[in-house]
Design a protein around this motif. Structure first.
Motif, PDB file in Angstrom:
ATOM      1  N   ARG A  44       0.831  -1.207   0.000  1.00 29.86           N
ATOM      2  CA  ARG A  44       0.000   0.000   0.000  1.00 29.86           C
ATOM      3  C   ARG A  44       0.868   1.260   0.000  1.00 29.86           C
ATOM      4  N   ILE A  45       1.939   1.233   0.763  1.00 26.77           N
ATOM      5  CA  ILE A  45       2.824   2.393   0.831  1.00 26.77           C
ATOM      6  C   ILE A  45       3.479   2.624  -0.515  1.00 26.77           C
ATOM      7  N   ILE A  46       3.922   1.556  -1.151  1.00 32.59           N
ATOM      8  CA  ILE A  46       4.552   1.668  -2.470  1.00 32.59           C
ATOM      9  C   ILE A  46       3.575   2.271  -3.469  1.00 32.59           C
ATOM     10  N   MET A  47       2.326   1.798  -3.447  1.00 27.17           N
ATOM     11  CA  MET A  47       1.321   2.342  -4.365  1.00 27.17           C
ATOM     12  C   MET A  47       1.033   3.807  -4.055  1.00 27.17           C
ATOM     13  N   ALA A  48       1.034   4.165  -2.759  1.00 31.31           N
ATOM     14  CA  ALA A  48       0.791   5.554  -2.378  1.00 31.31           C
ATOM     15  C   ALA A  48       1.907   6.458  -2.884  1.00 31.31           C
ATOM     16  N   ILE A  49       3.142   5.988  -2.813  1.00 28.68           N
ATOM     17  CA  ILE A  49       4.266   6.779  -3.308  1.00 28.68           C
ATOM     18  C   ILE A  49       4.174   6.931  -4.824  1.00 28.68           C
ATOM     19  N   ALA A  50       3.789   5.849  -5.511  1.00 25.45           N
ATOM     20  CA  ALA A  50       3.604   5.938  -6.962  1.00 25.45           C
ATOM     21  C   ALA A  50       2.521   6.956  -7.298  1.00 25.45           C
ATOM     22  N   LEU A  51       1.443   6.962  -6.519  1.00 24.96           N
ATOM     23  CA  LEU A  51       0.382   7.952  -6.729  1.00 24.96           C
ATOM     24  C   LEU A  51       0.869   9.366  -6.392  1.00 24.96           C
ATOM     25  N   ALA A 154       4.785   4.654 -12.822  1.00 22.76           N
ATOM     26  CA  ALA A 154       3.760   4.713 -11.782  1.00 22.76           C
ATOM     27  C   ALA A 154       2.636   3.733 -12.076  1.00 22.76           C
ATOM     28  N   MET A 155       2.191   3.663 -13.328  1.00 20.59           N
ATOM     29  CA  MET A 155       1.115   2.733 -13.690  1.00 20.59           C
ATOM     30  C   MET A 155       1.561   1.283 -13.549  1.00 20.59           C
ATOM     31  N   ALA A 156       2.832   1.015 -13.856  1.00 22.57           N
ATOM     32  CA  ALA A 156       3.350  -0.346 -13.685  1.00 22.57           C
ATOM     33  C   ALA A 156       3.313  -0.749 -12.214  1.00 22.57           C
ATOM     34  N   PHE A 157       3.702   0.157 -11.326  1.00 22.82           N
ATOM     35  CA  PHE A 157       3.643  -0.137  -9.889  1.00 22.82           C
ATOM     36  C   PHE A 157       2.200  -0.412  -9.454  1.00 22.82           C
ATOM     37  N   LEU A 158       1.264   0.420  -9.890  1.00 26.75           N
ATOM     38  CA  LEU A 158      -0.123   0.238  -9.476  1.00 26.75           C
ATOM     39  C   LEU A 158      -0.685  -1.088  -9.977  1.00 26.75           C
ATOM     40  N   ALA A 159      -0.357  -1.460 -11.208  1.00 24.46           N
ATOM     41  CA  ALA A 159      -0.874  -2.703 -11.783  1.00 24.46           C
ATOM     42  C   ALA A 159      -0.228  -3.931 -11.160  1.00 24.46           C
ATOM     43  N   GLU A 160       1.039  -3.836 -10.803  1.00 22.38           N
ATOM     44  CA  GLU A 160       1.790  -5.012 -10.380  1.00 22.38           C
ATOM     45  C   GLU A 160       1.891  -5.168  -8.870  1.00 22.38           C
ATOM     46  N   PHE A 161       1.295  -4.248  -8.126  1.00 26.74           N
ATOM     47  CA  PHE A 161       1.222  -4.377  -6.666  1.00 26.74           C
ATOM     48  C   PHE A 161      -0.225  -4.488  -6.193  1.00 26.74           C
ATOM     49  N   GLU A 232      11.522  -2.986  -6.108  1.00 23.14           N
ATOM     50  CA  GLU A 232      11.220  -3.395  -7.473  1.00 23.14           C
ATOM     51  C   GLU A 232       9.891  -4.142  -7.531  1.00 23.14           C
ATOM     52  N   SER A 233       9.269  -4.142  -8.692  1.00 19.68           N
ATOM     53  CA  SER A 233       8.086  -4.973  -8.922  1.00 19.68           C
ATOM     54  C   SER A 233       8.493  -6.442  -8.856  1.00 19.68           C
ATOM     55  N   PRO A 234       7.803  -7.261  -8.060  1.00 22.98           N
ATOM     56  CA  PRO A 234       8.198  -8.667  -7.954  1.00 22.98           C
ATOM     57  C   PRO A 234       8.068  -9.411  -9.280  1.00 22.98           C
ATOM     58  N   ILE A 235       7.069  -9.047 -10.083  1.00 20.21           N
ATOM     59  CA  ILE A 235       6.885  -9.724 -11.369  1.00 20.21           C
ATOM     60  C   ILE A 235       8.030  -9.387 -12.308  1.00 20.21           C
ATOM     61  N   TRP A 236       8.403  -8.107 -12.374  1.00 21.85           N
ATOM     62  CA  TRP A 236       9.514  -7.727 -13.243  1.00 21.85           C
ATOM     63  C   TRP A 236      10.806  -8.381 -12.779  1.00 21.85           C
ATOM     64  N   ALA A 237      11.055  -8.379 -11.461  1.00 19.62           N
ATOM     65  CA  ALA A 237      12.271  -9.000 -10.933  1.00 19.62           C
ATOM     66  C   ALA A 237      12.323 -10.485 -11.283  1.00 19.62           C
ATOM     67  N   ALA A 238      11.175 -11.166 -11.152  1.00 16.38           N
ATOM     68  CA  ALA A 238      11.135 -12.591 -11.466  1.00 16.38           C
ATOM     69  C   ALA A 238      11.406 -12.841 -12.941  1.00 16.38           C
ATOM     70  N   GLN A 239      10.914 -11.977 -13.796  1.00 17.05           N
ATOM     71  CA  GLN A 239      11.152 -12.154 -15.224  1.00 17.05           C
ATOM     72  C   GLN A 239      12.614 -11.950 -15.593  1.00 17.05           C
ATOM     73  N   GLN A 240      13.350 -11.239 -14.747  1.00 15.47           N
ATOM     74  CA  GLN A 240      14.786 -11.093 -14.991  1.00 15.47           C
ATOM     75  C   GLN A 240      15.591 -12.245 -14.388  1.00 15.47           C
ATOM     76  N   GLY A 241      14.913 -13.200 -13.774  1.00 11.54           N
ATOM     77  CA  GLY A 241      15.588 -14.337 -13.159  1.00 11.54           C
ATOM     78  C   GLY A 241      15.886 -14.166 -11.691  1.00 11.54           C
ATOM     79  N   ASP A 242      15.527 -13.037 -11.093  1.00 10.56           N
ATOM     80  CA  ASP A 242      15.805 -12.783  -9.673  1.00 10.56           C
ATOM     81  C   ASP A 242      14.649 -13.295  -8.818  1.00 10.56           C
ATOM     82  N   LEU A 243      14.482 -14.596  -8.746  1.00 13.52           N
ATOM     83  CA  LEU A 243      13.387 -15.171  -7.963  1.00 13.52           C
ATOM     84  C   LEU A 243      13.584 -14.952  -6.474  1.00 13.52           C
ATOM     85  N   GLU A 244      14.822 -14.969  -6.011  1.00 11.57           N
ATOM     86  CA  GLU A 244      15.078 -14.703  -4.589  1.00 11.57           C
ATOM     87  C   GLU A 244      14.648 -13.282  -4.237  1.00 11.57           C
ATOM     88  N   GLY A 245      14.964 -12.346  -5.122  1.00 10.21           N
ATOM     89  CA  GLY A 245      14.533 -10.977  -4.888  1.00 10.21           C
ATOM     90  C   GLY A 245      13.022 -10.854  -4.902  1.00 10.21           C
TER      91      GLY A 245
END
Length: 492
Positions: A44-51, A154-161, A232-245
């Motif tokens: 929620r905080i991340i989305m608020a900052i994006a907004l 900002a829209m990517a954060f809102l959609a992916e969180f 970072e967006s967890p989906i974007w991080a995972a697509q880069q191979g950073d599953l631990e992140g």
């Protein structure tokens, strides 16, 4: 494997044991986000900052609305010269949107967002101190670069969180950009009102400088707090191979217990066999996405054209139609934005999980069409009754904008494309939006000086085109798992 700035893991003492989820790929991460029932805490905080970035975008775009006459007088501008100064910010936003959309997909949401606020601070201070129209135009262009870069991320954060369905779903989260936008416009009106009362009349001609300069304050606040909370967006991080992140983000932002499978593939996952590239702007027009892109592009052009002409010119329209004092103009603009545009935006957020984006957008366009035809027919009001009628029609236009195209054009732009090309999808939307806004801001002073109230007939073409596009292309993004299209293509 690339590492991204992340929250540290947390211990949740006293909470009951929860099922530990295992992730093996980006699709698993997406499913956990989409179906999460956990408290979203830092999400929620991340989305608020994006907004907060969206708030700043809107504030800076509208900061000159009350200073048009004073700027014209101080810098001795012709209508064309004024149009160039006003539209400089959207010229910058066009370039910024193209760059921002690409960078959002290329280097990630986090890095782009962490950098773009500095544009706002520098440009706000430069604009407030501008000695001439040229410097003011340059400052607005720089500010436009920041706005263009900011909105795709900002829209990517809102959609992916946010989750896929139910209260607070992806469509509702993205639609939240709309009331945030109107809240920023309202704040600018309140600030103008406060300065109007607190400063001596001799300072009224400098109000626009104070309003522009104040834009540096929220930008500095965002700079100070984002380092602590953003990730970072967890989906974007995972697509880069950073599953631990990605697992760390899920634990810290959603309180979801997650571990990475021992046999997980941690190489960069490009589910659609694409890398982040400038060529992805062309991908938006391939057979799979073409109809969505056509619809989104049409909406991205007609909606901002009508809104920019009405909303930016609202103080001018009110003073022209009603021939009232500056104070009355400020108060009328404040009431219209707060009670109708903002309220409409809140309605969009609350109702889209149940009514969908398409139906609400059609209804919003319908309200705008009725309002614009009414304003064109009434013309310059004569007497109190016609003045009240015009005020009501302006209110209807802004209400329709709030719960209709104002909120949902961005929903279409953000949720018509999966995460692998979401940045360029919103980048294209913002490029078209800014081209449209540039035309509106440039043409508005010229058209109102030549057509007068006939301007409303020209603006009325916008909702007509929007309605036709939605009737011809029946696409509903709300509640649809767009990211699943990426992962389905990953399957042999």
């Amino acid at each position: 494997m690339t590492q991204f700035p992340l929250y540290s893991d947390r211990e949740y003492a006293g909470e009951p044991p929860q099922e530990v989820h295992t992730i093996s790929n980006a699709a698993d991460v997406s499913n956990l986000v989409n179906n999460s029932t956990q408290a979203r805490n830092n999400a929620r905080i991340i989305m608020a900052i994006a907004l907060g970035g969206v708030f700043l975008d809107a504030y800076d775009l509208g900061a000159l609305a009350f200073g048009v006459k004073d700027i014209t007088h101080q810098f001795n501008l012709s209508p064309k010269g004024l149009g160039l100064v006003l539209s400089a910010i959207t010229f910058g936003a066009i370039i910024g949107a193209i760059i921002g959309g690409y960078l959002t997909d290329k280097i990630g949401r986090y890095r782009v967002f962490m950098a773009d606020m500095f544009f706002f601070v520098f440009a706000a201070i430069l604009g407030a101190c501008a000695p001439n129209a040229e410097v003011l135009g340059i400052s607005r262009f720089i500010m436009g670069l920041g706005i263009g870069i900011d909105l795709p991320v900002a829209m990517a954060f809102l959609a992916e969180f946010s989750r896929l369905k139910g209260k607070g779903n992806k469509a509702a989260s993205v639609a939240m950009w709309c009331p945030t936008w109107y809240a920023a416009i309202t704040v600018s009106y309140i600030l103008v009102l406060a300065l109007f009362y607190s400063l001596p009349p001799s300072h009224n001609e400098y109000l626009w400088r104070y309003i522009v300069g104040f834009g540096a304050v929220p930008a500095l606040i965002i700079i100070l707090i984002r380092k602590r909370y953003m990730t970072e967006s967890p989906i974007w991080a995972a697509q880069q191979g950073d599953l631990e992140g990605a697992a760390k983000i899920l634990r810290s932002a959603w309180n979801i217990p997650v571990k990475v499978a021992a046999d997980a593939d941690t190489t960069a996952q490009e589910p659609t066999k694409r890398t982040a590239s400038w060529k992805n702007y062309a991908v938006l027009w391939d057979n799979h996405f073409r109809s969505r892109t056509v619809l989104t592009s049409v909406m991205s052009f007609v909606s901002p054209f009508a809104y920019s002409a009405i909303a930016f010119g609202l103080p001018i329209i009110i003073s022209t139609l009603f021939e009232q004092s500056l104070l009355t103009t400020i108060l009328a603009s404040l009431v219209l934005n707060l009670c109708f545009a903002f309220t409409g935006g809140i309605a969009a957020v609350k109702l889209v999980p149940y009514l969908g984006s398409r139906g609400m957008t059609l209804a919003g366009y319908g309200c705008q069409l009725v309002a614009l035809i009414g304003l064109a027919l009434v013309g310059k009001p004569e007497g109190t009754q016609e003045a009240v009628l015009c005020f009501g029609l302006l209110a209807l236009f802004l209400l329709g904008q709030g719960f209709g195209p104002g909120a949902h054009t961005m929903v279409y732009a953000s949720l018509s494309y999966p995460s692998s090309i979401r940045g360029v999808g919103v980048g294209l939307n913002q490029t078209i939006t800014r081209v449209s806004s540039t035309l509106a801001l440039f043409l508005f002073p010229i058209l109102i000086s030549t057509l007068g109230e006939g301007l409303f007939w020209v603006i009325a073409l916008s909702p007509v085109i929007g309605i036709l596009a939605l009737l011809l292309i029946r696409w509903e993004p709300s509640g649809y798992d767009i990211d699943a299209e990426d992962f389905a293509r990953q399957q042999p």
